[in-house]
Design a protein around this motif. Structure first.
Motif, PDB file in Angstrom:
ATOM      1  N   LEU A   1      27.740  71.805   6.957  1.00  0.00           N
ATOM      2  CA  LEU A   1      28.417  70.597   7.412  1.00  0.00           C
ATOM      3  C   LEU A   1      27.532  69.361   7.268  1.00  0.00           C
ATOM      4  O   LEU A   1      27.970  68.244   7.550  1.00  0.00           O
ATOM      5  N   THR A   2      26.276  69.562   6.830  1.00  0.00           N
ATOM      6  CA  THR A   2      25.337  68.455   6.740  1.00  0.00           C
ATOM      7  C   THR A   2      24.750  68.358   5.339  1.00  0.00           C
ATOM      8  O   THR A   2      25.019  69.191   4.472  1.00  0.00           O
ATOM      9  N   THR A   3      23.921  67.331   5.120  1.00  0.00           N
ATOM     10  CA  THR A   3      23.257  67.160   3.841  1.00  0.00           C
ATOM     11  C   THR A   3      22.372  68.356   3.512  1.00  0.00           C
ATOM     12  O   THR A   3      21.822  69.010   4.403  1.00  0.00           O
ATOM     13  N   ALA A   4      22.212  68.615   2.200  1.00  0.00           N
ATOM     14  CA  ALA A   4      21.387  69.747   1.758  1.00  0.00           C
ATOM     15  C   ALA A   4      19.919  69.370   1.594  1.00  0.00           C
ATOM     16  O   ALA A   4      19.106  70.203   1.200  1.00  0.00           O
ATOM     17  N   ARG A   5      19.550  68.115   1.888  1.00  0.00           N
ATOM     18  CA  ARG A   5      18.144  67.732   1.795  1.00  0.00           C
ATOM     19  C   ARG A   5      17.313  68.650   2.681  1.00  0.00           C
ATOM     20  O   ARG A   5      17.645  68.882   3.850  1.00  0.00           O
ATOM     21  N   SER A   6      16.230  69.178   2.141  1.00  0.00           N
ATOM     22  CA  SER A   6      15.418  70.165   2.864  1.00  0.00           C
ATOM     23  C   SER A   6      14.166  69.504   3.453  1.00  0.00           C
ATOM     24  O   SER A   6      13.193  69.258   2.752  1.00  0.00           O
ATOM     25  N   GLU A   7      14.240  69.197   4.739  1.00  0.00           N
ATOM     26  CA  GLU A   7      13.101  68.622   5.455  1.00  0.00           C
ATOM     27  C   GLU A   7      12.958  69.342   6.787  1.00  0.00           C
ATOM     28  O   GLU A   7      13.925  69.478   7.534  1.00  0.00           O
ATOM     29  N   PHE A   8      11.749  69.801   7.085  1.00  0.00           N
ATOM     30  CA  PHE A   8      11.516  70.444   8.384  1.00  0.00           C
ATOM     31  C   PHE A   8      11.128  69.419   9.443  1.00  0.00           C
ATOM     32  O   PHE A   8      11.127  69.711  10.632  1.00  0.00           O
ATOM     33  N   ASP A   9      10.779  68.215   9.017  1.00  0.00           N
ATOM     34  CA  ASP A   9      10.481  67.116   9.938  1.00  0.00           C
ATOM     35  C   ASP A   9       9.447  67.516  10.992  1.00  0.00           C
ATOM     36  O   ASP A   9       9.638  67.295  12.196  1.00  0.00           O
ATOM     37  N   THR A  10       8.349  68.116  10.532  1.00  0.00           N
ATOM     38  CA  THR A  10       7.290  68.546  11.442  1.00  0.00           C
ATOM     39  C   THR A  10       6.513  67.332  11.939  1.00  0.00           C
ATOM     40  O   THR A  10       6.002  66.540  11.153  1.00  0.00           O
ATOM     41  N   VAL A  11       6.403  67.195  13.252  1.00  0.00           N
ATOM     42  CA  VAL A  11       5.752  66.032  13.844  1.00  0.00           C
ATOM     43  C   VAL A  11       4.253  66.278  14.009  1.00  0.00           C
ATOM     44  O   VAL A  11       3.821  67.405  14.299  1.00  0.00           O
ATOM     45  N   HIS A  12       3.464  65.234  13.820  1.00  0.00           N
ATOM     46  CA  HIS A  12       2.018  65.298  14.016  1.00  0.00           C
ATOM     47  C   HIS A  12       1.608  64.222  15.023  1.00  0.00           C
ATOM     48  O   HIS A  12       1.824  63.028  14.790  1.00  0.00           O
ATOM     49  N   LEU A  13       1.039  64.666  16.134  1.00  0.00           N
ATOM     50  CA  LEU A  13       0.521  63.740  17.145  1.00  0.00           C
ATOM     51  C   LEU A  13      -0.814  63.186  16.652  1.00  0.00           C
ATOM     52  O   LEU A  13      -1.751  63.947  16.420  1.00  0.00           O
TER      53      LEU A  13
ATOM     54  N   PRO B   1      -1.849  53.981  23.335  1.00  0.00           N
ATOM     55  CA  PRO B   1      -0.769  54.136  22.352  1.00  0.00           C
ATOM     56  C   PRO B   1      -0.729  55.535  21.731  1.00  0.00           C
ATOM     57  O   PRO B   1      -1.755  56.112  21.366  1.00  0.00           O
ATOM     58  N   ILE B   2       0.485  56.061  21.616  1.00  0.00           N
ATOM     59  CA  ILE B   2       0.722  57.376  21.014  1.00  0.00           C
ATOM     60  C   ILE B   2       1.222  57.164  19.592  1.00  0.00           C
ATOM     61  O   ILE B   2       2.212  56.466  19.367  1.00  0.00           O
ATOM     62  N   GLY B   3       0.543  57.765  18.626  1.00  0.00           N
ATOM     63  CA  GLY B   3       0.974  57.706  17.237  1.00  0.00           C
ATOM     64  C   GLY B   3       1.620  59.008  16.817  1.00  0.00           C
ATOM     65  O   GLY B   3       1.066  60.080  17.039  1.00  0.00           O
ATOM     66  N   LEU B   4       2.808  58.922  16.218  1.00  0.00           N
ATOM     67  CA  LEU B   4       3.540  60.100  15.765  1.00  0.00           C
ATOM     68  C   LEU B   4       3.883  59.938  14.290  1.00  0.00           C
ATOM     69  O   LEU B   4       4.358  58.879  13.865  1.00  0.00           O
ATOM     70  N   LEU B   5       3.680  60.986  13.496  1.00  0.00           N
ATOM     71  CA  LEU B   5       3.888  60.931  12.051  1.00  0.00           C
ATOM     72  C   LEU B   5       4.665  62.153  11.579  1.00  0.00           C
ATOM     73  O   LEU B   5       4.412  63.273  12.030  1.00  0.00           O
TER      74      LEU B   5
END
Length: 414
Positions: free
Chosen positions: A53-65, A78-82
């Motif tokens: 039902l969603t886009t087929a783009r493959s991203e795990f979107d892993t966050v890095h503090l 300040p907290i940096g997130l990437l």
């Protein structure tokens, strides 16, 4: 600009197909236990490629503090997130060199800046919301631990398929719908691919999305969000009322076109005698202390732009995604006519993935207002008690003019 909030300030960065997206958070209170896993939960609910039902783009979107914590505890700095963009395909957007895509931001960004990102919508892309979701996940965690706040959103309609909002002409909102507002959990929402917790409606929505996808078309819809255990007294009249800032937050999300709070537009069809929220003697669900409650809550938890302690609920309208793979007769940048056929991987409906975006944007609003109200209450607590004012000027059980129940069980011991 790219910053949201006053005391809890979030600055997002990144385009759809650049190397990374993320945010800087300033004003997070120190001492909050925080790990990347706490943030990842909402990012994983938002990420592409979850179902057909969603886009087929493959991203795990892993966050890095990147900063702002030590030994898994926030420092108050300040907290940096990437989050890295991995599945980039800018060549899918070669046609936008010639055509501004209909109902997209290509033309307006170019008109505003004189230059634009060459692929994927740039800052107008839903990839930008990754920073918002990451920051909002932190706000959610703080609000849950500090005040017991619970935020749940769910799909209410897609296209012409919708939940049973009303059961008759005499009801502002139907009993079944009110029960969904009161009891629906995130676990129930996530059981459905559509993120609509009403099984019969969910099945119809899934069929509608698949049908639109098979025709290389798209569908819009609405999302309901409820904020439970919202503290009393949030909202900054006159221009930063609770519903005004919620509307600002929601309408800043890509593809949004409508916002209503409480009974919304349906409530306009009723008499005041039917729509009013009479006050009743009650108990605060969080503290267990006696306080006034309302019998219906058609107001949606906000009166005079200030939270009244009831559940805050609102609805957000999303237009059909602008990027579709059908051939479209349109004009090129030079004004000549042509036929645009967009390639790439696109959501036939953004609603299922937009649930965590709505929840976390709501959390950013409540977090910022919560910090403001606690600052006000803490400052008032340093003054001498006021004892010569009429009862109508002071909240029962309090002896300071502007004292509220917000910090009663945590800061003020009277």
């Amino acid at each position: 600009m790219s910053t949201f909030g006053d005391l809890f300030r979030v600055h997002t960065y990144g385009e759809s197909h650049c190397k990374s997206v993320g945010c800087i958070i300033d004003g997070c209170p120190p001492g909050l236990k925080l790990t990347e896993e706490d943030i990842q939960v909402q990012l994983s609910r938002r990420r592409p490629g979850q179902s057909d039902l969603t886009t087929a783009r493959s991203e795990f979107d892993t966050v890095h503090l990147q900063s702002g914590t030590e030994h898994n505890v926030t420092l108050g700095t300040p907290i940096g997130l990437l989050v890295h963009n991995k599945d980039q395909r800018p060549h899918d957007y070669a046609e936008t060199d010639l055509y501004p895509r209909p109902s997209h931001a290509d033309y307006t960004y170019l008109a505003k800046y004189g230059i634009k990102a060459s692929s994927g919508g740039g800052r107008a892309s839903a990839r930008e919301t990754i920073g918002r979701v990451a920051a909002g996940a932190i706000a959610e965690k703080y609000l849950k631990e500090a005040a017991g706040v619970e935020i749940v959103a769910f799909v209410a309609s897609v296209g012409k398929v919708e939940l049973p909002f009303a059961q008759g002409e005499d009801e502002v909102l139907g009993k079944e719908f009110v029960e969904l507002l009161r009891t629906t959990t995130r676990e129930q929402v996530d059981k459905e691919l559509t993120r609509c917790p009403h099984r019969e409606t969910s099945d119809k929505i899934a069929d509608a999305i698949r049908s639109a996808k098979s025709r290389e078309d798209s569908l819009g819809g609405t999302i309901i969000c409820v904020i439970r255990n919202c503290p009393l007294g949030l909202g900054e009249p006159a221009f930063d009322k609770l519903e005004a800032v919620l509307a600002h937050a929601m309408l800043s999300i890509p593809s949004t076109k409508a916002f209503e709070i409480g009974s919304g537009f349906r409530g306009t069809q009723f008499l005041g005698s039917q729509h009013n929220d009479p006050f009743v003697d009650g108990v605060d669900a969080r503290t267990g202390q006696k306080r006034l409650r309302t019998s219906t809550n058609w107001s949606g938890g906000s009166q005079g732009g200030i939270s009244n302690g009831e559940d805050v609920y609102f609805r957000v309208g999303f237009k059909p995604p602008a990027t579709i793979s059908q051939q479209q007769n349109t004009a090129k940048y030079d004004g000549s006519t042509g036929v645009l056929e967009t390639k790439g991987r696109h959501d036939p409906c953004v609603l299922p993935r937009a649930i965590p975006i709505v929840e976390t944007m709501a959390a950013l609003v409540i977090m910022d207002m919560f910090l403001k109200q606690n600052a006000r209450s803490s400052a008032a607590s340093l003054l001498e008690p006021v004892d010569h004012l009429p009862p109508s000027m002071i909240l029962p059980g309090k002896n300071k003019v502007v004292e509220t129940q917000l910090v009663e069980d945590k800061v003020v011991q009277e």
